[in-house]
Design a protein around this motif. Structure first.
Motif, PDB file in Angstrom:
ATOM      1  N   THR A   1     -10.803 -11.588 -15.098  1.00  0.00           N
ATOM      2  CA  THR A   1      -9.381 -11.865 -14.851  1.00  0.00           C
ATOM      3  C   THR A   1      -8.544 -11.075 -15.849  1.00  0.00           C
ATOM      4  OG1 THR A   1     -10.060 -14.090 -14.148  1.00  0.00           O
ATOM      5  CG2 THR A   1      -7.711 -13.727 -14.499  1.00  0.00           C
ATOM      6  N   PRO A   2      -8.247  -9.804 -15.545  1.00  0.00           N
ATOM      7  CA  PRO A   2      -7.686  -8.917 -16.560  1.00  0.00           C
ATOM      8  C   PRO A   2      -6.186  -8.996 -16.771  1.00  0.00           C
ATOM      9  CG  PRO A   2      -8.141  -7.698 -14.542  1.00  0.00           C
ATOM     10  CD  PRO A   2      -8.649  -9.086 -14.321  1.00  0.00           C
ATOM     11  N   PHE A   3      -5.466  -9.815 -15.997  1.00  0.00           N
ATOM     12  CA  PHE A   3      -4.005  -9.821 -16.104  1.00  0.00           C
ATOM     13  C   PHE A   3      -3.441 -11.163 -16.559  1.00  0.00           C
ATOM     14  CE2 PHE A   3      -5.179  -7.073 -12.387  1.00  0.00           C
ATOM     15  CZ  PHE A   3      -5.037  -5.861 -13.043  1.00  0.00           C
ATOM     16  N   PHE A   4      -4.264 -11.988 -17.176  1.00  0.00           N
ATOM     17  CA  PHE A   4      -3.788 -13.326 -17.549  1.00  0.00           C
ATOM     18  C   PHE A   4      -2.670 -13.230 -18.588  1.00  0.00           C
ATOM     19  CE2 PHE A   4      -7.383 -12.545 -20.399  1.00  0.00           C
ATOM     20  CZ  PHE A   4      -6.899 -12.949 -21.631  1.00  0.00           C
TER      21      PHE A   4
ATOM     22  N   TYR B   1      -3.587  -1.866  -9.605  1.00  0.00           N
ATOM     23  CA  TYR B   1      -2.599  -2.441 -10.519  1.00  0.00           C
ATOM     24  C   TYR B   1      -2.604  -1.743 -11.884  1.00  0.00           C
ATOM     25  CZ  TYR B   1      -2.538  -6.344  -7.190  1.00  0.00           C
ATOM     26  OH  TYR B   1      -2.435  -7.122  -6.067  1.00  0.00           O
ATOM     27  N   VAL B   2      -3.771  -1.264 -12.316  1.00  0.00           N
ATOM     28  CA  VAL B   2      -3.831  -0.660 -13.648  1.00  0.00           C
ATOM     29  C   VAL B   2      -3.677   0.849 -13.614  1.00  0.00           C
ATOM     30  CG1 VAL B   2      -5.282  -2.502 -14.545  1.00  0.00           C
ATOM     31  CG2 VAL B   2      -6.349  -0.428 -13.647  1.00  0.00           C
ATOM     32  N   ALA B   3      -3.683   1.443 -12.412  1.00  0.00           N
ATOM     33  CA  ALA B   3      -3.558   2.895 -12.317  1.00  0.00           C
ATOM     34  C   ALA B   3      -2.190   3.343 -12.826  1.00  0.00           C
ATOM     35  CB  ALA B   3      -3.745   3.334 -10.861  1.00  0.00           C
TER      36      ALA B   3
ATOM     37  N   ALA C   1       3.864  -4.271  -9.224  1.00  0.00           N
ATOM     38  CA  ALA C   1       3.328  -5.281  -8.302  1.00  0.00           C
ATOM     39  C   ALA C   1       3.535  -6.675  -8.890  1.00  0.00           C
ATOM     40  CB  ALA C   1       1.851  -5.040  -8.050  1.00  0.00           C
ATOM     41  N   THR C   2       3.806  -7.636  -8.024  1.00  0.00           N
ATOM     42  CA  THR C   2       3.915  -9.035  -8.428  1.00  0.00           C
ATOM     43  C   THR C   2       2.650  -9.752  -7.983  1.00  0.00           C
ATOM     44  OG1 THR C   2       6.324  -8.983  -8.210  1.00  0.00           O
ATOM     45  CG2 THR C   2       5.261 -11.150  -8.221  1.00  0.00           C
ATOM     46  N   LEU C   3       1.983 -10.408  -8.911  1.00  0.00           N
ATOM     47  CA  LEU C   3       0.718 -11.053  -8.563  1.00  0.00           C
ATOM     48  C   LEU C   3       0.503 -12.308  -9.392  1.00  0.00           C
ATOM     49  CD1 LEU C   3      -2.259  -9.303 -10.298  1.00  0.00           C
ATOM     50  CD2 LEU C   3       0.019  -8.346 -10.490  1.00  0.00           C
ATOM     51  N   ASP C   4      -0.425 -13.111  -8.919  1.00  0.00           N
ATOM     52  CA  ASP C   4      -0.847 -14.291  -9.669  1.00  0.00           C
ATOM     53  C   ASP C   4      -1.458 -13.815 -10.987  1.00  0.00           C
ATOM     54  OD1 ASP C   4      -2.520 -16.465 -10.662  1.00  0.00           O
ATOM     55  OD2 ASP C   4      -2.287 -17.390  -8.692  1.00  0.00           O
ATOM     56  N   PRO C   5      -1.016 -14.371 -12.123  1.00  0.00           N
ATOM     57  CA  PRO C   5      -1.556 -13.906 -13.402  1.00  0.00           C
ATOM     58  C   PRO C   5      -3.046 -14.189 -13.565  1.00  0.00           C
ATOM     59  CG  PRO C   5      -0.235 -15.875 -13.718  1.00  0.00           C
ATOM     60  CD  PRO C   5      -0.018 -15.426 -12.308  1.00  0.00           C
TER      61      PRO C   5
END
Length: 215
Positions: free
Chosen positions: A109-112, A209-211, A189-193
């Motif tokens: 889960t890399p975007f928490f 998302y990370v590109a 982008a908007t996403l679930d953390p």
């Protein structure tokens, strides 16, 4: 928002799962944006805690490049995320006796949130040992929690004696709070953390998302 270090808190990255939906192996070591997904998770958690440990089973040598101590599950048979939490609690007891809490984060889960631990800590700062769990979009995320070290013995007893090893079955026996987090924004982008990469398709989505944005 960027959080501050929560004193007396050990970060524990949970990487002990079987990765069945990713085809087996260590999904945390799969490349994401030019580096292992685990590196993204460590970089996000490190500024929030006073020390870190990695929960993983098998040969710890495969994680040498990350420079973290590795604590395997103390319960046999891949007992799920609670076994990883217990590994973190036992590591803290031995190596950081000052620690009050262990903050857990999933290795996929890399975007928490960067203020995850700070906000969980504010909610869990109660007279009695209190577990704080993250939530988003109306759903709890039991692998993202703040766990009192004082509950280690009770957790081990639960894992060794109960027929269920479900996280919420144990959490419900103790004082607990839920902390809701808003959607996050990554490269437009908007996403679930708590978006987690469980499958190859998820990894492809996360890579987008990370590109780097195109010039």
């Amino acid at each position: 928002m960027t959080g501050a270090i929560l004193p007396k808190t050990i970060g524990c990255v949970l990487a002990g799962g079987l990765s069945r939906r990713m085809g087996g192996g260590d999904k945390a070591l799969k490349a994401l944006g030019g580096k292992p997904m685990l590196a993204h998770v460590i970089e996000r958690l490190r500024p929030q805690v006073s020390a870190m440990v990695l929960n993983a089973n098998g040969d710890p040598a495969r994680f040498e490049d990350f420079g973290l101590p590795v604590a395997p599950d103390p319960i046999e048979g891949f007992a799920g995320p609670l076994a990883g939490v217990l590994a973190g609690l036992r590591w803290a007891e031995t190596n950081a006796p000052h620690a009050r809490w262990v903050a857990s984060a999933a290795a996929d889960t890399p975007f928490f949130p960067s203020d995850l631990v700070e906000r969980l800590g504010k909610a869990a700062d109660q007279p009695q040992p209190t577990i704080a769990l993250a939530a988003s979009g109306g759903h709890r995320h039991p692998v993202f929690g703040l766990w009192p070290v004082a509950l280690a013995d009770d957790l081990e007893h639960f894992l060794r004696t109960e027929s269920t090893r479900k996280v919420l079955a144990w959490v419900s026996r103790h004082a607990n709070v839920e902390v809701a987090f808003e959607p996050t924004h990554v490269n437009g982008a908007t996403l679930d953390p708590f978006f987690n990469a469980n499958t190859p398709d998820d990894m492809a989505q996360a890579a987008g998302y990370v590109a780097e944005p195109q010039a």
